[in-house]
Design a protein around this motif. Structure first.
Motif, PDB file in Angstrom:
ATOM      1  N   GLU A   1      35.728  31.274  28.017  1.00  0.00           N
ATOM      2  CA  GLU A   1      36.116  30.886  29.263  1.00  0.00           C
ATOM      3  C   GLU A   1      37.260  31.194  29.808  1.00  0.00           C
ATOM      4  OE1 GLU A   1      34.447  28.975  26.975  1.00  0.00           O
ATOM      5  OE2 GLU A   1      32.505  28.984  27.942  1.00  0.00           O
ATOM      6  N   SER A   2      38.508  30.735  28.855  1.00  0.00           N
ATOM      7  CA  SER A   2      39.975  30.876  29.297  1.00  0.00           C
ATOM      8  C   SER A   2      40.255  32.401  29.621  1.00  0.00           C
ATOM      9  CB  SER A   2      40.907  30.274  28.302  1.00  0.00           C
ATOM     10  OG  SER A   2      40.667  31.217  27.092  1.00  0.00           O
ATOM     11  N   VAL A   3      39.630  33.305  28.619  1.00  0.00           N
ATOM     12  CA  VAL A   3      39.993  34.865  28.622  1.00  0.00           C
ATOM     13  C   VAL A   3      39.151  35.510  29.935  1.00  0.00           C
ATOM     14  CG1 VAL A   3      39.743  37.060  27.682  1.00  0.00           C
ATOM     15  CG2 VAL A   3      40.312  35.000  26.322  1.00  0.00           C
ATOM     16  N   ALA A   4      37.875  35.222  30.033  1.00  0.00           N
ATOM     17  CA  ALA A   4      37.260  35.683  31.233  1.00  0.00           C
ATOM     18  C   ALA A   4      37.776  35.342  32.405  1.00  0.00           C
ATOM     19  CB  ALA A   4      35.558  35.279  31.450  1.00  0.00           C
ATOM     20  N   GLY A   5      38.110  33.886  32.643  1.00  0.00           N
ATOM     21  CA  GLY A   5      38.992  33.467  33.644  1.00  0.00           C
ATOM     22  C   GLY A   5      40.207  34.000  34.295  1.00  0.00           C
ATOM     23  N   ARG A   6      40.875  34.479  33.073  1.00  0.00           N
ATOM     24  CA  ARG A   6      42.035  35.139  33.351  1.00  0.00           C
ATOM     25  C   ARG A   6      42.131  36.671  33.742  1.00  0.00           C
ATOM     26  NH1 ARG A   6      43.748  39.846  30.928  1.00  0.00           N
ATOM     27  NH2 ARG A   6      42.684  39.436  29.099  1.00  0.00           N
ATOM     28  N   ILE A   7      40.784  37.136  33.344  1.00  0.00           N
ATOM     29  CA  ILE A   7      40.543  38.603  33.681  1.00  0.00           C
ATOM     30  C   ILE A   7      40.150  38.493  35.250  1.00  0.00           C
ATOM     31  CG2 ILE A   7      39.074  40.586  33.686  1.00  0.00           C
ATOM     32  CD1 ILE A   7      38.800  39.633  30.360  1.00  0.00           C
ATOM     33  N   LEU A   8      39.405  37.436  35.628  1.00  0.00           N
ATOM     34  CA  LEU A   8      38.957  37.522  37.144  1.00  0.00           C
ATOM     35  C   LEU A   8      40.077  37.162  37.924  1.00  0.00           C
ATOM     36  CD1 LEU A   8      35.583  35.295  36.535  1.00  0.00           C
ATOM     37  CD2 LEU A   8      35.973  37.687  37.576  1.00  0.00           C
ATOM     38  N   GLU A   9      41.142  36.575  37.191  1.00  0.00           N
ATOM     39  CA  GLU A   9      42.362  35.845  37.980  1.00  0.00           C
ATOM     40  C   GLU A   9      43.146  37.209  38.297  1.00  0.00           C
ATOM     41  OE1 GLU A   9      44.457  32.560  36.285  1.00  0.00           O
ATOM     42  OE2 GLU A   9      42.397  31.600  36.630  1.00  0.00           O
ATOM     43  N   GLU A  10      43.274  38.082  37.452  1.00  0.00           N
ATOM     44  CA  GLU A  10      43.931  39.280  37.327  1.00  0.00           C
ATOM     45  C   GLU A  10      43.374  40.295  38.498  1.00  0.00           C
ATOM     46  OE1 GLU A  10      45.081  41.266  33.756  1.00  0.00           O
ATOM     47  OE2 GLU A  10      46.472  40.154  33.344  1.00  0.00           O
ATOM     48  N   LEU A  11      42.055  40.146  38.752  1.00  0.00           N
ATOM     49  CA  LEU A  11      41.401  41.068  39.684  1.00  0.00           C
ATOM     50  C   LEU A  11      41.590  40.514  41.199  1.00  0.00           C
ATOM     51  CD1 LEU A  11      38.130  41.720  37.676  1.00  0.00           C
ATOM     52  CD2 LEU A  11      39.935  43.162  38.237  1.00  0.00           C
TER      53      LEU A  11
ATOM     54  N   TYR B   1      30.699  31.423  38.701  1.00  0.00           N
ATOM     55  CA  TYR B   1      29.389  32.124  38.545  1.00  0.00           C
ATOM     56  C   TYR B   1      29.742  33.583  37.787  1.00  0.00           C
ATOM     57  CZ  TYR B   1      27.341  28.701  41.575  1.00  0.00           C
ATOM     58  OH  TYR B   1      27.199  27.411  42.360  1.00  0.00           O
ATOM     59  N   LEU B   2      30.725  34.203  38.329  1.00  0.00           N
ATOM     60  CA  LEU B   2      30.856  35.584  37.561  1.00  0.00           C
ATOM     61  C   LEU B   2      31.387  35.495  36.444  1.00  0.00           C
ATOM     62  CD1 LEU B   2      32.860  37.061  40.576  1.00  0.00           C
ATOM     63  CD2 LEU B   2      30.928  38.119  39.547  1.00  0.00           C
ATOM     64  N   ARG B   3      32.361  34.294  36.188  1.00  0.00           N
ATOM     65  CA  ARG B   3      32.601  33.968  34.521  1.00  0.00           C
ATOM     66  C   ARG B   3      31.781  33.658  33.678  1.00  0.00           C
ATOM     67  NH1 ARG B   3      36.846  29.293  33.803  1.00  0.00           N
ATOM     68  NH2 ARG B   3      34.908  28.060  34.591  1.00  0.00           N
ATOM     69  N   THR B   4      30.621  33.007  34.204  1.00  0.00           N
ATOM     70  CA  THR B   4      29.490  32.612  33.418  1.00  0.00           C
ATOM     71  C   THR B   4      28.765  33.720  32.983  1.00  0.00           C
ATOM     72  OG1 THR B   4      29.556  30.250  34.228  1.00  0.00           O
ATOM     73  CG2 THR B   4      27.418  31.264  33.122  1.00  0.00           C
ATOM     74  N   ALA B   5      28.425  34.611  33.994  1.00  0.00           N
ATOM     75  CA  ALA B   5      27.607  35.691  33.996  1.00  0.00           C
ATOM     76  C   ALA B   5      28.373  36.884  33.118  1.00  0.00           C
ATOM     77  CB  ALA B   5      27.504  36.669  35.456  1.00  0.00           C
ATOM     78  N   ALA B   6      29.572  37.130  33.128  1.00  0.00           N
ATOM     79  CA  ALA B   6      30.272  37.935  32.109  1.00  0.00           C
ATOM     80  C   ALA B   6      30.137  37.517  30.807  1.00  0.00           C
ATOM     81  CB  ALA B   6      31.731  38.083  32.511  1.00  0.00           C
TER      82      ALA B   6
END
Length: 244
Positions: free
Chosen positions: A140-150, A161-166
């Motif tokens: 969760e923390s890593v996927a969230g960090r990647i999304l924030e960088e985007l 939803y994107l985080r859960t999907a990834a």
């Protein structure tokens, strides 16, 4: 490295006005410290190691050949495995996209440069640095960090939803066989909502990021689809979790 309260930033930038603006803004930050400034590309990664840098900012156009040599040296250095790189590109051409793919440079700024965007990129990298330092490595923390960088803000439902999907996509044994509709249904079940709402909220989140920071969200040089963002985050998530 021990647990540090400040992220140590090394800046390689020949725009004196922008450099001064960034330095002035960094003075107001409690958790950032600029430990090195140069207007030319460092001859080797040794300087970054000696300064114990956590974040490295580099303008590629200063000397493209030297920049490539330095990126290669950083990639091969065990001492710099956690170094966060922010690139500044004057032109977004095929050479640059190849470089970004080769060295996984997914945080970058494109000309014209803006000191506020650069500080936001530093903050994004600092959040990542703290995850590494504190050992808070969850999917969760890593996927969230990647999304924030985007450029996707955490307050939007589409972000969740994107985080859960990834995460779900990264856990599939054969992800290429998984249809997006099936994945959206899985996400809807996790969040107790409908498949239609999941897709709509994800599209809204991507559209928001595209309006506010297109230079971050356009990982494939155009406005991405939901499935492209899911694939992108999933791949980076798998790589990051393997590394740490």
């Amino acid at each position: 490295k021990g647990n540090k309260t400040m992220a140590r930033v090394y800046v390689c930038l020949d725009d004196i006005v922008l450099l001064k603006q960034v330095m002035d803004m960094s003075m107001e930050e409690q958790d950032l410290k600029i430990v090195g400034i140069t207007t030319s590309i460092p001859q080797s990664a040794t300087e970054l190691i000696q300064q114990d840098a956590d974040i490295f900012i580099m303008r590629y156009a200063i000397d493209q050949q030297k920049a490539k040599y330095l990126l290669e040296e950083i990639a091969l250095s065990e001492a710099l495995v956690n170094l966060q790189i922010i690139m500044m590109f004057d032109e977004m051409d095929s050479d640059v996209f190849q470089l970004m793919a080769q060295y996984d440079l997914h945080t970058f700024l494109a000309k014209p440069y803006n000191p506020h965007e650069l500080m936001e990129a530093i903050h994004s990298k600092n959040r990542y640095h703290k995850l590494v330092e504190n050992g808070n490595w969850t999917s969760e923390s890593v996927a969230g960090r990647i999304l924030e960088e985007l450029g996707l803000p955490a307050h939007l439902k589409g972000y969740n939803y994107l985080r859960t999907a990834a995460i779900l996509f990264s856990q599939q044994e054969d992800p290429l066989q998984l249809k997006m509709g099936t994945l959206y249904a899985m996400v809807a079940k996790v969040h107790a909502t409908t498949q239609i709402r999941v897709e709509k909220c994800m599209r809204t989140a991507i559209a928001y990021a595209y309006r506010h920071c297109p230079e971050l969200i356009c990982v494939y040089n155009t406005k991405p689809t939901c499935s492209q963002i899911i694939h992108y985050v999933s791949e980076h998530l798998k790589l990051t979790m393997l590394t740490y």
